[in-house]
Structure formats: structure tokens, C-alpha cells
Design a protein around this motif. Structure first.
Motif, PDB file in Angstrom:
ATOM      1  N   ASN A 110     -34.626  88.491  24.500  1.00  0.00           N
ATOM      2  CA  ASN A 110     -34.454  88.162  23.313  1.00  0.00           C
ATOM      3  C   ASN A 110     -33.281  87.358  22.665  1.00  0.00           C
ATOM      4  O   ASN A 110     -32.947  86.560  21.938  1.00  0.00           O
ATOM      5  CB  ASN A 110     -34.725  89.600  22.389  1.00  0.00           C
ATOM      6  N   ILE A 111     -32.058  87.981  23.514  1.00  0.00           N
ATOM      7  CA  ILE A 111     -30.687  87.391  23.065  1.00  0.00           C
ATOM      8  C   ILE A 111     -30.613  85.729  23.789  1.00  0.00           C
ATOM      9  O   ILE A 111     -30.089  85.071  23.112  1.00  0.00           O
ATOM     10  CB  ILE A 111     -29.509  88.281  23.714  1.00  0.00           C
ATOM     11  N   SER A 112     -31.248  85.681  24.843  1.00  0.00           N
ATOM     12  CA  SER A 112     -31.058  84.295  25.435  1.00  0.00           C
ATOM     13  C   SER A 112     -32.079  83.474  24.653  1.00  0.00           C
ATOM     14  O   SER A 112     -31.421  82.367  24.440  1.00  0.00           O
ATOM     15  CB  SER A 112     -31.743  84.509  26.828  1.00  0.00           C
ATOM     16  N   ALA A 113     -33.132  83.723  24.210  1.00  0.00           N
ATOM     17  CA  ALA A 113     -33.837  82.756  23.312  1.00  0.00           C
ATOM     18  C   ALA A 113     -32.899  82.619  22.036  1.00  0.00           C
ATOM     19  O   ALA A 113     -33.159  81.279  21.478  1.00  0.00           O
ATOM     20  CB  ALA A 113     -35.171  83.598  22.965  1.00  0.00           C
ATOM     21  N   ALA A 114     -32.383  83.614  21.540  1.00  0.00           N
ATOM     22  CA  ALA A 114     -31.853  83.556  20.025  1.00  0.00           C
ATOM     23  C   ALA A 114     -30.368  82.556  20.440  1.00  0.00           C
ATOM     24  O   ALA A 114     -30.195  81.404  19.592  1.00  0.00           O
ATOM     25  CB  ALA A 114     -31.175  84.872  19.586  1.00  0.00           C
ATOM     26  N   TYR A 115     -29.866  82.660  21.519  1.00  0.00           N
ATOM     27  CA  TYR A 115     -28.720  81.814  21.742  1.00  0.00           C
ATOM     28  C   TYR A 115     -29.086  80.402  22.065  1.00  0.00           C
ATOM     29  O   TYR A 115     -28.423  79.490  21.520  1.00  0.00           O
ATOM     30  CB  TYR A 115     -28.248  82.368  23.362  1.00  0.00           C
ATOM     31  N   GLU A 116     -30.219  80.249  22.791  1.00  0.00           N
ATOM     32  CA  GLU A 116     -30.709  78.662  22.811  1.00  0.00           C
ATOM     33  C   GLU A 116     -31.272  78.032  21.565  1.00  0.00           C
ATOM     34  O   GLU A 116     -30.981  77.023  21.355  1.00  0.00           O
ATOM     35  CB  GLU A 116     -31.946  78.837  23.928  1.00  0.00           C
ATOM     36  N   LYS A 117     -32.005  78.859  20.705  1.00  0.00           N
ATOM     37  CA  LYS A 117     -32.745  78.170  19.610  1.00  0.00           C
ATOM     38  C   LYS A 117     -31.746  78.283  18.220  1.00  0.00           C
ATOM     39  O   LYS A 117     -31.715  77.358  17.825  1.00  0.00           O
ATOM     40  CB  LYS A 117     -33.842  78.900  19.142  1.00  0.00           C
ATOM     41  N   ARG A 118     -30.934  79.240  18.071  1.00  0.00           N
ATOM     42  CA  ARG A 118     -30.110  79.229  16.840  1.00  0.00           C
ATOM     43  C   ARG A 118     -28.708  79.690  16.933  1.00  0.00           C
ATOM     44  O   ARG A 118     -27.884  79.509  15.909  1.00  0.00           O
ATOM     45  CB  ARG A 118     -30.967  80.707  15.840  1.00  0.00           C
ATOM     46  N   GLY A 119     -28.188  80.075  18.033  1.00  0.00           N
ATOM     47  CA  GLY A 119     -26.766  80.611  18.291  1.00  0.00           C
ATOM     48  C   GLY A 119     -26.853  81.828  17.927  1.00  0.00           C
ATOM     49  O   GLY A 119     -27.842  82.560  17.374  1.00  0.00           O
ATOM     50  N   ILE A 120     -25.860  82.493  18.786  1.00  0.00           N
ATOM     51  CA  ILE A 120     -25.671  83.936  18.515  1.00  0.00           C
ATOM     52  C   ILE A 120     -24.036  84.447  17.923  1.00  0.00           C
ATOM     53  O   ILE A 120     -23.130  83.515  18.558  1.00  0.00           O
ATOM     54  CB  ILE A 120     -25.719  84.797  19.615  1.00  0.00           C
ATOM     55  N   LYS A 156     -19.762  86.334  29.176  1.00  0.00           N
ATOM     56  CA  LYS A 156     -20.173  85.549  30.425  1.00  0.00           C
ATOM     57  C   LYS A 156     -21.494  85.093  30.617  1.00  0.00           C
ATOM     58  O   LYS A 156     -21.597  84.051  31.307  1.00  0.00           O
ATOM     59  CB  LYS A 156     -19.922  86.628  31.728  1.00  0.00           C
ATOM     60  N   LYS A 157     -22.457  85.712  30.046  1.00  0.00           N
ATOM     61  CA  LYS A 157     -23.925  85.496  30.090  1.00  0.00           C
ATOM     62  C   LYS A 157     -24.073  84.361  29.154  1.00  0.00           C
ATOM     63  O   LYS A 157     -24.969  83.259  29.365  1.00  0.00           O
ATOM     64  CB  LYS A 157     -24.746  86.357  29.787  1.00  0.00           C
ATOM     65  N   PHE A 158     -23.291  84.197  28.013  1.00  0.00           N
ATOM     66  CA  PHE A 158     -23.621  83.294  26.888  1.00  0.00           C
ATOM     67  C   PHE A 158     -22.102  82.712  26.615  1.00  0.00           C
ATOM     68  O   PHE A 158     -21.745  83.096  25.570  1.00  0.00           O
ATOM     69  CB  PHE A 158     -24.469  83.982  25.758  1.00  0.00           C
TER      70      PHE A 158
END
Length: 180
Positions: free
Chosen positions: A40-50, A69-71
Motif C-alpha cells: 500500500n505504501i509503495s502504491a501510494a509512493y508511486e501514484k501520489r507521493g508520501i 531507504k525504501k522510498f
């Protein structure tokens, strides 16, 4: 509505954020992320930013470091420890809506190529290290700059990694010292 999705630790943090602003949150559930939460965090990062908004304590810092580190292009918001403490408990859920909005107005992004603008020696010169009140002064300046509290090493790293300019730093220092 905030464009980015906020990453917080738990349900109480989400409730506190929602009292402050209209935003979507993803809860980590502490440091032991489930596979689904990371997806979920990865999808949010790619689509809208976190925007990472974790508690101003060691557990929150560990979560922030792991996610950074991941994002690497994640944004960061910090609430000062004294604004997130009530009833001997430290956390985003303890922060006022005003403190949450203020932290989100000072969001920073880690720089891909950190600078070497600030040094530990300078922190001693500016009385941010080695003095009786150094910790309190770093805390106040970290709050003013939106980089949070840290020991001297962490503070210098954040100054350099979050792109704080010398002008911003000196203005914040001058402002804090004039208040005291």
C-alpha cells in the motif's frame, strides 16, 4: 485534501491527523510492517507521493529510517517532541491540530546528493553542541526548520540532507536567540 498520503504509526495518529486536515493516511502498525502495508505504501509512493509523519521518539525514527531507504523521494514532516507529548506519552496522537498543520507546512525531502554545508564543529561554535542548553536549542531550531530533533550528529546530517540553506539556518538561529 492533501495530495500526498501520510504515513503514520497507528489509528490514534490517523484520528489526530483527521482532526487537523483532510488527508488520507496509511498506518504502519508499528515497525513490523505487513506485506500488504508495504504494498500500500509503495502504491501510494508511486501514484501520489508520501509524507512520513512518525512519532518523535526512537521507534518513530526507526520507522522513518526504514521507509526512507525504501522510498528515497518520500517527504518528511516532523512534530517537535514537546508538541507531541501529553500524559507522559509521546506521539502524533498527542499533537494539537495546529502542531500537525505546522509540521505539514514545513515538509522536507531528502536530497539525492547530500551537501556538506554544515559541520559538527559549527554546531559547537553556534552553541548547538557541548553546552548545557545545546539540546534545547537544537530542538527549537529543528522545529523552526521542520527537520525535527536530533543529537548533534543526526542534526548535522538532517541540515545537510534536507537542503537547509545557510540563510535559513542563520535566520532560525537568530530568531530563536532573540526570543530567549
Amino acid at each position: 485534501m492533501l495530495k500526498e498520503i501520510l504515513i503514520v504509526e497507528g489509528k490514534s495518529d490517523t484520528a489526530a491527523v483527521k482532526r487537523a486536515i483532510d488527508a488520507e493516511c496509511i498506518e504502519t502498525g508499528g515497525f513490523h510492517f505487513s506485506k500488504k502495508t508495504l504494498q500500500n505504501i509503495s502504491a501510494a509512493y508511486e501514484k501520489r507521493g508520501i509524507i512520513i509523519l512518525t512519532d518523535p521518539d526512537s521507534a518513530g525514527e526507526n520507522i522513518r529510517n526504514f521507509l526512507s531507504k525504501k522510498f528515497p523521494q518520500a517527504k518528511h514532516a516532523y512534530i517537535p517532541r514537546d508538541e507531541a507529548t501529553a500524559n507522559n506519552d509521546v506521539g502524533i496522537e498527542q499533537a494539537s491540530p495546529e502542531s500537525i498543520r505546522k509540521a505539514l507546512s514545513k515538509v522536507r525531502t531528502l536530497e539525492i546528493n547530500p551537501r556538506e554545508e554544515f559541520t559538527t564543529a559549527e554546531m559547537v561554535k553556534f552553541k548547538l553542541a557541548g553546552g548545557a542548553d545545546s539540546s534545547k536549542l537544537r530542538d527549537k531550531i529543528g522545529a523552526a526548520l521542520g527537520i525535527g530533533y536530533g543529537n548533534v550528529k543526526t542534526f548535522v546530517k538532517r541540515l545537510n540532507n534536507y537542503g537547509v540553506t545557510r540563510e535559513e539556518f542563520l535566520a532560525a538561529l537568530k530568531n530563536i536567540l532573540s526570543e530567549e
